[in-house]
Structure formats: C-alpha cells, structure tokens
Write an enzyme that holds these catalytic residues in place. Sequence first.
Site: not given
Ligand code: ADP
Ligand code: ADP
Length: 461
Positions: A159, A293
């Site tokens: 990640k 947020r």
């Molecule tokens: P949530 O759980 O609130 O849906 P997301 O991680 O899906 O959170 O993000 C919410 C919004 O912000 C989405 O429209 C996603 O595409 C955007 N977003 C979040 N983090 C990033 C990032 N690092 N770069 C670009 N877009 C992001």
């Molecule tokens: P983002 O910042 O893009 O939202 P997250 O760390 O929240 O990233 O992970 C997004 C999704 O990726 C999780 O909801 C899950 O489906 C998958 N994921 C993340 N970490 C793991 C893990 N250690 N094992 C399996 N699935 C994962």
Amino acid sequence: MTIRSVLIANRGEIAVRIIGAAKALGIRTVQVHSTADADMLAVRLADEAIEIGPPAPKKSYLNIEAVMAAARTANVDAVHPGYGFLSENGDFADAVTAAGMIFVGPSGEAIRLLGDKVTAREVAMRAGVPTVPGSRGRVSDLAEARGIADQTGFPLIIKAAAGGGGRGIRIVETIADLEKQFPLASAEAAAAFGDGGLYIEKVITRARHVEVQIFGDGRNFVHFHERECSLQRRRQKVWEEAPAFQLPPVVRQQLCESAVALAREVGYKGAGTVEYLYDDETREFYFIEVNTRIQVEHPVTEMITGFDLVQEMLKVAGGAPLSVAQDDIGIRGHAIECRINAEDPFKGFAPAPGLIQRLSVPSRAHVRFDTMLYEGYTIPPFYDSLLGKLIVWGQTRSECLDRLRRTLEELIIDGVPTTMPLHQALADAPAVQSGAIHTRFLESWLETDFSLRNVTKPEVA
Ligand code: ADP
Ligand code: ADP
Ligand code: MG
C-alpha cells in the site's frame, strides 16, 4: 466563535448537502466552482458563487491559492472541504487557519498524522487498536519487503502511505511477484500522490469492511456506531449499510470503543471515520485507516441515529462542545445506501457523462436521495461519476431491502446510463440478502454468477 458564513470548497452532491446543513443553521453560503460547473445545483442554491478556474481539478478544486483567494474575496468565517479534493490536505487546512478562518475539520497536523497511513497505524497501535499484521513502518527497499514476507507469508498487500480512493494498493502472491510489483508500486505512488512511501500488510481474506463514525470536539469523543461497506468494486464502495449486520454485540462494542480510543489519543476534532477489516470466522477486527473528513456514506448513520452530522461538524468547528453524549446516541432500525454513478454497467462501468433528460424521484417515508441532479443538467466529464445516493431506512434489514427494491424500480434517471441495474440485481442477490458478503464478493459475482443482461429495465406488471 459561531460560524456565520462558510465557503464550500467542493462540488456535486456533497456541496448541495453542506449548503443544506449551513442554511438550517442560518449560515451564509458561498460556493466555488470551475468554469465547467457554472450550472451545477450547488451554485444555484448557495447565497453566492465564485468561479475559481478551468475544469481540470488541479487548476480549480485542488488549487489551494485559487480557493483561498475566493475565501478572502467572499470574506467567509469558515471553509468546509467536503470529501475528496482538498479535504485531507493538511496544508490546505493550515492555509485556511493562517488566513484567520475556520477549517471545518481537524487541524492540519492531525490530518497529516492520520492521513499518512503509516503514522496512522502507529497511532492505532499506541491507542491499543488491533492493526493488520505487516510492516512496522515504511518499507524502504526490496530486502526489507522480503523480510516481512518471510514473517507473514503470502498473499500480501503493498500500500502507498499516501494512498486513498482505492488507489495505490497491489496484492502480491509470491516472492517473484513481490520483486516485480514493489518498485512499480513505489514509482506509481510517487507519481500519483507525490510520495513514493510504501508499507505492507497481510491480506485478510474473506473479510468485511466495517467502519466506525467518530466525532470529537477536542475534549470529548464519541462514536455514532458502525457501517458495513463490503460491497466494493476496485476497492471503492458501491453500497453501504448501518448498522453492520451479524456483528456479535461484544465485537461491536470493542470495535466502536477502539475507534473512540484512537480519537482520544490524538485529541480529535470534527467528524472522522476509522476503517477496519472484520473476519466473521475468527471474530477479529483489524484497523486499516482513518478518514479525517465527512464520508460519502454518512447518511446511513444519520438515518439510524437521527443526528445531522454535517450540522454537527459546523457547530463543533465554530467552537461549540459536542451536542450529544455517547449514551444519547442510539440505533433505530437499519439503513442502506446505493451509490448511483453515471457509468454503464453493461460496458465495464465506463463513465458516461451527458444530459439528464428526465428525473423522477419516488417520494415515500424513510427514503432520501442526496443528489445534484435536475432535469436539463449536463454532467461534465471532468469529475467523478457519482450522481446521487439513494438511502432507504427500515425497522429491520429485510424491511429496508424491500423498500429499497420498490424505490429503485420507481426512480427514473433518463439520459445517461447509470449503475441502477447493478443495485437492483444486488438487492435481489441471495448472498446480499443473507449477508454472506465480503470485500471481494462483488467483483467475483460480477465475473461469475451474474449476468447484468438479465436484469435490464424492470418490467412493470
Ligand atoms: P468514502 O469511504 O468516503 O467513499 P473514499 O476513499 O471512497 O471514501 O473517497 C471519497 C472520495 O474522495 C471519492 O470520490 C474518492 O474518489 C476521493 N478520494 C479519496 N482519496 C483520494 C485521493 N488520495 N486521491 C484522489 N481522490 C481521492
Ligand atoms: P483507501 O485509502 O484507498 O480507502 P484502504 O486501506 O481503506 O484504502 O483499503 C481499501 C479497501 O481495500 C478495503 O476496504 C478492502 O476492501 C481492501 N483492503 C485494504 N487492506 C486490505 C488487507 N490488508 N487485506 C484485504 N483487503 C484489504
Ligand atoms: Mg479506505
């Protein structure tokens, strides 16, 4: 200081949502927009609108200087960042504060600490929150990555420390795979997030995504219970529920209390979400990240708790203490949210912007549609494809699913393809009904058991 005016540094449905909350509190609203968004709903609803630049997000909604210039021109007390865009940018929060205005969210320092997924993991560990087994900090090179693989075994997930929105994540199955993917992941993270830092976690297979809504005023910290967000495509949520079903009461309590412990650890201020993976079989949960947020899926929490989280954000940012104590935050019934996107589910979910020719939203008790759509609106192609969120409440999960099914049949959005057929099929899927889902369920179901072509437009009997 009570907030009397707020600039909305966002667009789409969340801008409309924030304007509604601000108006309910008697707060003057100022909406920024790019040249492509002059006719968006939030511009019409706000007391004032200010153009901040061309369509490309980098030149408008992500342009700190342009947004700050608008805030100064409008002479607002506060700035609400919504979600996405600058909402998790600590430097933006600092710029707002340095200009003598209130940033509706945590401090820049807290955003940086929790927004970096590696330092957030360290905070979680300090607060006694269980984390996914993996690297201690950032993994600096391939040799270190190999060492972690030796300890934890495969599959592993690489990640980006600065990742978000489902991006910057790669699963690796073997050593050879790790050797190939690690440098690619680092280069990609550097290009996408301006930070090539990586860390490694064990893959939690067949896990569910369960998250806790937290709130703090810097002194008091509460949770508004949890949400279930396992139905995902490309690691982005598609359908969310509250509360999480089939969670043993003791697990639910530990989960929510651990999220509050994390909030307390950093003296959290504002709305936030602590995300976890939960393994139904072992009943273990693991912290994955914090979003500092308001979350897209916050309405399901509002439906079951009866609180307006965006109003609470504005009040707390203005200096008021939390308006509720933990014991006053109960759960009533069940709520489901469907994210309706302008994407064609019959063509690999290709984004499909265009003109909204017809819109008819069924009106019945316990139904909410958070949207920026109106008839005659043309969706610009430059931004994400979320059109609206259909949120339905029921006394029980099964009543909620029934009501959702009927509402989906009656909601009409003509002009662009949408993901509604997917939601109709999901509402009918036995695994969704029984709750036998996990984070990879939706993708494998799309590939195997499921033919979207079978569920084209619902027939009206
Ligand atoms: P949530 O759980 O609130 O849906 P997301 O991680 O899906 O959170 O993000 C919410 C919004 O912000 C989405 O429209 C996603 O595409 C955007 N977003 C979040 N983090 C990033 C990032 N690092 N770069 C670009 N877009 C992001
Ligand atoms: P983002 O910042 O893009 O939202 P997250 O760390 O929240 O990233 O992970 C997004 C999704 O990726 C999780 O909801 C899950 O489906 C998958 N994921 C993340 N970490 C793991 C893990 N250690 N094992 C399996 N699935 C994962
Ligand atoms: Mg996440």
